[in-house]
Design an enzyme around this catalytic site. Structure first.
Site: not given
Ligand code: GLN
Length: 479
Positions: A155, A179, A80
């Site tokens: 994400s 995410s 990532k």
């Molecule tokens: N979807 C969540 C957010 O937008 C979690 C994102 C994540 O786990 N990095 O914060």
């Protein structure tokens, strides 16, 4: 090109073949690179393929001839874009860090480097890991390899898509609210968030530091287990990294109730949960019953406020962590005008809409006069949720829920409605709030052929329970 069956390849199978000389590291890596060059321009899972793959391949192959190879030597992995790999760009899919080159290795990268893993490239993500669809990237959206009109989740959508399109055998992601698990669910693969403090965050770009955790993507539970075992460590470079003895102590403090699976019925009765998802979840529970697990209805009433608490805690931590991107020290800089102009322009141009929204929210939440009402209250709720889970884990060994309240959605469907997007993490956020591990495993298909996923959660440092039930479920479910 060697004909390698990438679809059915696992880490163990690849390792046997590499050791037995059925194929070389070069041949394996070339197969993945061929898939990437065929598919990536459309899917956009990778933002960059690293330019030092040849050197990595040579040193991995040498480990086989030296006899120093481990199970992960020569295994192609996708990283990532928020994990540092010295000498390589790490941009968090943000204009802010478009040209930022990492000056040191994150701990996960340095561990895997020693094992001779081959890093293929860095994957697309929602900017600074904020989002659930990988549409918030400054470098274009990633498509779901199973259905290009749909999002891959987020994400870590690029990492999930890389594995799902056979563009890497495994990948790493980060999970602050879901995410890893949610994109794994949307792409039909396995994704796991370990216990907070088990995998070092050193060299992971901080988003919400009390919630962030690195974890694996793979096609099987066994592969996720192998990666987790490799990257979990006690890291003196990271203040919240938990020493091994402390982990052991805490894990054994939970009574053994491993055959009892808790089902939080009150979570499933709320609004916004798709009927097909509910049906698939009931089918999954039946599979568990047939496997000999005892299903127990549990109540986690305060945990229903996890998402609400998250959207106080997370923006607050974001506003603090992202203050370092000021246009002065590093990152995008617009030097026109006075100092205030430099701050405003650099941050205004460098950050995308969702990141700016969270910074504004967080700054408000932490401001004088509001701090106690918002941040203080969310902290109290967090403690209550932790207590609630602790109590439940006195009666059950693991907890099962759907991974996502709805199946994969179409690109553009939720971009104009942040609250609808935030609902994606309804079932995944509680594990981050509490710090416990969670795993997402494919559990079937929707009527239009997209993946369903089940999530298991276990007490702190009890990842072994997730792997055990995960493997049993995986071998029994019909996909
Ligand atoms: N979807 C969540 C957010 O937008 C979690 C994102 C994540 O786990 N990095 O914060």
């Amino acid at each position: 090109m060697k004909n390698i069956d990438l679809k059915n390849l696992t880490i163990e199978k690849a390792h046997e073949s590499l050791r037995g000389g059925e194929f070389s590291v070069r041949e394996l890596v070339d197969r993945y690179l061929a898939v990437i060059s065929e598919k990536n321009s459309d899917i956009n899972a990778y933002l960059e393929i690293y330019n030092d793959i040849n050197e990595q391949v040579l040193s991995a192959q040498k480990m086989f001839s030296d006899g120093t190879a481990t199970i992960l030597t020569g295994i192609p992995i996708a990283l990532k874009d928020n994990m540092l790999f010295a000498g390589h760009i790490a941009s968090a899919s943000s204009k802010m860090l478009e040209n930022y080159t990492a000056t040191y290795d994150s701990t996960v990268v340095s561990i895997l480097k020693k094992q001779g893993v081959v890093f293929l490239g860095r994957t697309n993500m929602d900017e600074f890991a904020m989002g659930s669809s990988t549409e918030n990237s400054a470098f274009g959206r990633t498509k779901n390899p199973l259905a290009p009109d749909y999002v891959p989740g987020g994400s870590s959508g690029g990492s999930a898509a890389a594995v799902a399109m056979e563009g890497a055998l495994i990948a790493l992601g980060s999970d602050t609210g879901g995410s890893i698990r949610q994109p794994a669910a949307f792409c039909g693969i396995v994704g796991m968030k370990p216990t907070y403090g088990t995998v070092s965050r050193s060299g992971l770009m901080a988003m919400a530091s009390s919630l962030d955790q690195i974890g694996p993507f793979a096609k099987t539970v066994r592969d996720a287990e192998i990666i987790f075992s490799a990257i979990t460590s006690h890291d003196p470079l990271e203040a919240t990294s938990v020493p091994m003895e402390a982990r052991q102590l805490q894990a054994t403090s939970y009574k053994l109730q491993t055959n009892r699976v808790g089902v939080p019925r009150d979570w499933l009765s709320g609004e916004g949960i798709d009927e097909e998802v509910k049906k698939n979840f009931e089918e999954s529970l039946n599979i568990l019953k047939k496997l000999g697990y005892e299903l127990v209805d549990i109540e986690l009433p305060v945990s229903r406020y996890s998402l609400a608490a998250y959207y106080i805690l997370q923006p607050a931590e974001v506003s603090s962590n992202l203050a370092r991107f000021d246009g002065i020290r590093y990152g995008h800089s617009n030097q026109e005008g006075d100092l205030l102009d430099v701050y405003e322009k650099s941050r205004g141009e460098g950050f995308g809409k969702e990141v700016r929204r969270r910074i504004l929210l967080g700054t408000y939440i932490l401001s004088h006069g509001y701090y106690d009402a918002f941040y203080g209250t969310a902290g109290i709720v967090r403690t209550q949720i932790e207590e609630e889970f602790k109590k439940v884990f006195e009666t059950v060994g693991v907890i099962a829920t759907p991974t996502s309240p709805f199946p994969p959605f179409k690109a553009g469907e939720k971009t104009e409605d942040p609250l609808a997007m935030y609902m994606s993490d309804l079932f995944t956020v509680p594990a981050n709030i509490v710090g416990i591990p969670g795993i997402a495993i494919p559990s079937g298909k929707t009527n239009n052929g997209l993946p369903h996923s089940i999530q298991f959660m276990a007490p702190h440092f009890c990842e072994d329970r997730l792997f055990a039930i995960g493997k049993a479920f995986e071998s029994a479910v019909q996909l």
